[in-house]
Design a protein around this motif. Structure first.
Motif, mmCIF file in Angstrom:
data_model
loop_
_atom_site.group_PDB
_atom_site.id
_atom_site.type_symbol
_atom_site.label_atom_id
_atom_site.label_comp_id
_atom_site.label_asym_id
_atom_site.label_seq_id
_atom_site.Cartn_x
_atom_site.Cartn_y
_atom_site.Cartn_z
ATOM 1 N N ARG A 1 0.334 -1.112 0.110
ATOM 2 C CA ARG A 1 0.162 -0.185 0.095
ATOM 3 C C ARG A 1 1.037 1.020 -0.106
ATOM 4 N NH1 ARG A 1 -4.416 2.381 -2.011
ATOM 5 N NH2 ARG A 1 -5.498 0.295 -1.092
ATOM 6 N N ARG B 1 -5.088 -3.543 -5.614
ATOM 7 C CA ARG B 1 -3.868 -4.827 -4.724
ATOM 8 C C ARG B 1 -3.353 -5.477 -5.247
ATOM 9 N NH1 ARG B 1 -3.711 -2.629 0.366
ATOM 10 N NH2 ARG B 1 -1.131 -3.958 0.491
ATOM 11 N N GLU C 1 1.899 -2.254 5.861
ATOM 12 C CA GLU C 1 1.085 -2.330 4.474
ATOM 13 C C GLU C 1 1.084 -2.922 3.517
ATOM 14 O OE1 GLU C 1 5.611 -1.210 5.275
ATOM 15 O OE2 GLU C 1 3.945 -0.572 5.756
#
Length: 454
Positions: free
Chosen positions: A75, A92, A225
């Motif tokens: 992220r 993602r 993340e």
């Protein structure tokens, strides 16, 4: 997906391989009609798969086009890329990107090595242009699958061997192919990088690199993340540990990468591959430390034997990494840290990325170089962008890069098995080593099958 067999391509003449407007002999692999008809000044819609590290650098090189999609399992990397391209749609999981094929014309793949083929193949199957970082794939079978798919797709492809675009390599190739040193029967390629499972001597060479000896038993907290499950992708499941991330830590582990051989081999073996029109070796033999089940070696040596090619003799190519060095460097050859040495019947040529020399120097003092016949590159990324828009060929297309990747992976295969391999390129198997099959085509984690978008 169709079975992968009997795929070796016919030989190309050296002139066709290098000719103006036919780099790599791949003019037939042109862009599809909808882009050939478009203005070369129009902008591509590009999806970026892998936005951090090399991905960020590659994204910067194509930023003059329309960046319409960003994808990363991290992220933080995704957020950083979004600051530069706030209009781009974010993902993602690259498999979800391929649910929206109308969004983009081309993709740039800069993920970890073990997911290269999985991120690349769907694009080819959808008729999208692809730029993929080196090495092209994680394994030998994967490289053949990608080559086959690229042939069918007839799109613009390029592997990220950026040094291929520099003038120094072009001048070396011209000298070799103009017979400056006579028929070449021997090549030595060495690199000083010693990343992997290190001996004390290797650790001393690269004290800034964290040495790893075994798979850790400790389980570290997964960074907030990172989607660790997505990062693992097709690789066998294992708990997170800080020894795997961030890159390039992962590339020493066989499950995720192939160490220095496939990484720097993509750059350094590229030069003799190009100059000598190499494709498939006949035999491969390696030596080095005791092979480790999980980790690539920091140092090793691999010897390839190639048969005669279009009037050229058979040759031996030897690769050295880490502390390994050619014995011939003790005979007065300049001992550059990294280099490629061509040995011909009438002399030698020594090169690295940015310089080269003919040896013995006194014997070539009055040598007249051939007029350049390989045109300058537009730039490695620009070459690919241009090919996407016009159908002109690229020099590191997946046909060429697939053969180079296969050969590099075969070096690791010989090292891991500890025996001289006899290679049947058509059948994609080692005729004297059936135990190689699981390493040539490895099993994937549930939910990940190459050729399918899960």
């Amino acid at each position: 997906m169709s079975a992968v067999k009997n795929l070796s391509s016919g030989s190309l003449s050296r002139r066709k391989f290098l000719g103006v407007g036919a780099a790599g002999g791949m003019a037939a692999f042109a862009a599809p009609a909808f882009l050939r008809a478009a203005s070369a000044n129009g902008k591509l819609n590009i999806a970026i798969i892998g936005c951090g590290g090399r991905g960020a650098a590659n994204m910067g090189e194509v930023a003059g086009e329309n960046i319409v999609a960003l994808c990363d399992v991290n992220r933080a990397s995704l957020d950083q890329a979004a600051k530069l391209h706030p209009q781009a749609k974010q993902f993602r999981d690259f498999r979800r990107l391929y649910d929206e094929p109308d969004l983009f014309d081309a993709v740039v793949v800069s993920t970890a090595e073990h997911t290269h083929a999985f991120a690349t193949l769907p694009a080819l199957q959808l008729g999208k242009h692809v730029y993929c970082e080196k090495p092209l794939t994680h394994g030998i079978w994967e490289a053949r699958v990608i080559r086959e798919a690229a042939r069918k797709a007839r799109v613009a492809t390029q592997m990220g061997t950026q040094i291929h675009a520099d003038d120094n390599y072009r001048r070396v190739v011209e000298l070799i192919q103009s017979d400056a040193i006579g028929p070449v029967r021997e090549v030595h390629v060495w690199v000083s990088r010693a990343w992997g499972r290190q001996t004390p001597a290797e650790a001393k060479l690269h004290g800034d690199i964290v040495d790893v000896q075994e798979r850790p038993t400790a389980v570290d907290p997964i960074p907030a993340e990172v989607d660790w499950d997505l990062w693992l992708g097709p690789a066998p499941e294992r708990p997170f540990n800080n020894v795997y991330l961030p890159g390039p830590k992962w590339y020493r582990w066989w499950d995720f990468g192939n160490g220095t051989m496939s990484d720097l081999g993509s750059h350094w073996i590229d030069l003799p591959f190009w100059a000598l029109d190499l494709k498939h070796p006949l035999t491969i033999e390696a030596k080095g430390p005791e092979p480790h089940a999980e980790l690539a070696p920091a140092s090793m040596q691999v010897t390839y034997e190639y048969g005669p090619r279009q009037g050229q003799p058979g040759l031996t190519l030897t690769w050295y990494q880490g502390v390994e060095r050619p014995e011939i460097l003790q005979w007065g050859i300049p001992a550059w840290n990294d280099g490629v040495l061509f040995i011909g019947d009438r002399g030698m040529l020594l090169s690295d990325y940015g310089r080269h020399m003919l040896l013995p120097q006194q014997e070539f003092a009055n040598f007249q170089r051939p007029a350049p016949f390989i045109p300058p590159s537009k730039g490695h990324w620009a070459e690919w962008i241009h090919a996407c828009k016009t159908g002109d060929p690229t020099t590191c297309n997946f046909e060429y890069a697939g053969c180079l990747t296969e050969a590099n992976h075969l070096g690791n295969l010989a090292f891991r098995l500890g025996k001289k391999l006899e290679w049947d390129a058509d059948a994609l198997r080692c005729t004297n080593a059936p135990e190689a099959d699981p390493l040539i085509h490895r099993a994937y984690r549930d939910g990940w099958q190459l050729g399918e978008i899960a």
